[in-house]
Design an enzyme around this catalytic site. Structure first.
Site, PDB file in Angstrom:
ATOM      1  N   SER A  80      41.418  36.253  34.527  1.00  0.00           N
ATOM      2  CA  SER A  80      41.857  37.132  35.618  1.00  0.00           C
ATOM      3  C   SER A  80      42.698  36.406  36.666  1.00  0.00           C
ATOM      4  O   SER A  80      43.269  37.035  37.542  1.00  0.00           O
ATOM      5  CB  SER A  80      40.647  37.785  36.298  1.00  0.00           C
ATOM      6  OG  SER A  80      39.964  36.860  37.104  1.00  0.00           O
ATOM      7  N   LYS A  99      38.465  34.446  43.007  1.00  0.00           N
ATOM      8  CA  LYS A  99      39.480  35.455  43.311  1.00  0.00           C
ATOM      9  C   LYS A  99      40.235  35.067  44.576  1.00  0.00           C
ATOM     10  O   LYS A  99      39.781  34.256  45.388  1.00  0.00           O
ATOM     11  CB  LYS A  99      38.823  36.828  43.524  1.00  0.00           C
ATOM     12  CG  LYS A  99      38.153  37.429  42.291  1.00  0.00           C
ATOM     13  CD  LYS A  99      39.157  37.873  41.266  1.00  0.00           C
ATOM     14  CE  LYS A  99      38.488  38.577  40.099  1.00  0.00           C
ATOM     15  NZ  LYS A  99      37.681  37.653  39.271  1.00  0.00           N
TER      16      LYS A  99
END
Length: 203
Positions: free
Chosen positions: A119, A157
């Site tokens: 991701s 993230k």
């Protein structure tokens, strides 16, 4: 070439005897290891690769880097586990190995985590890489951080703050951002546990 010196140094750090290493490699006697360390012989490349895997160090460093001078005098930072950059993965704080950093860094403030998932691929953080994290409970808007989610899962993230929300933004269009309200953050115990300093790419 620093192979023989490095082998001795790494055995000392990992507290591994010549006999134990010989058994790991499938040799009947420690004398083979002894010959490598005194420089009378050198193992073939596949064996050096096995040794590199055993000591968790790149093969080229095992051969060409003077570990005692350039690495071992630096600080050994523990690899604590894995962080799944896709859906999150529980990171057990068991030391799975060590990476080495400059001696002006504090061992207590830093740790490494291995990456699982894709991701964050748009910033070239890929599965198998090792991210270097500084322990801290806050980051600036837009910085990349390791975040503790509910159920002791962690994720890597880019973090954004918007009004009373925390947004965990992936760097891959295949994934959606994770958005948490102030209430959810308090309820679920969501918190920043460290800031990304660099990524050690593993090929």
């Amino acid at each position: 070439m620093y192979f023989r010196e490095n082998l001795r140094t790494l055995r000392r750090i990992y507290k591994t005897s010549q006999d134990e290493l010989a058994k790991f490699l499938g040799y009947k006697s420690f004398t083979t290891i002894q010959k490598w360390e005194d420089g009378t012989s050198i193992p073939p490349m596949p064996i050096i690769q096995k040794l590199s895997n055993f000591f968790q160090i790149p093969m080229e460093d095992m051969i060409n880097l003077n570990l005692a001078r350039d690495v071992i005098d630096a600080k050994a930072v523990p690899v604590l586990g894995t962080v799944k950059t896709g859906l999150g993965l529980f990171a057990e704080e068991n030391i799975t190995g060590y990476e080495y950093v400059a001696s002006n860094d504090s061992l207590d403030e830093y740790f490494y985590l291995n990456i699982i998932g894709d991701s964050m691929k748009n910033v070239r953080i890929m599965e198998g890489d090792c991210v270097y994290i500084r322990r801290q409970d806050s980051v600036e808007n837009g910085e990349i951080a390791v975040v503790l989610l509910e159920n002791n899962e962690v994720t890597l993230k880019r973090v954004f703050f918007k009004k009373d929300q925390m947004i965990l933004q992936p760097e891959n269009d295949a994934y959606k951002p994770m958005v948490f309200t102030k209430e959810e953050i308090e309820e679920k115990g969501i918190k920043i546990i460290g800031k990304l300093i660099h990524n050690k790419i593993k090929y």
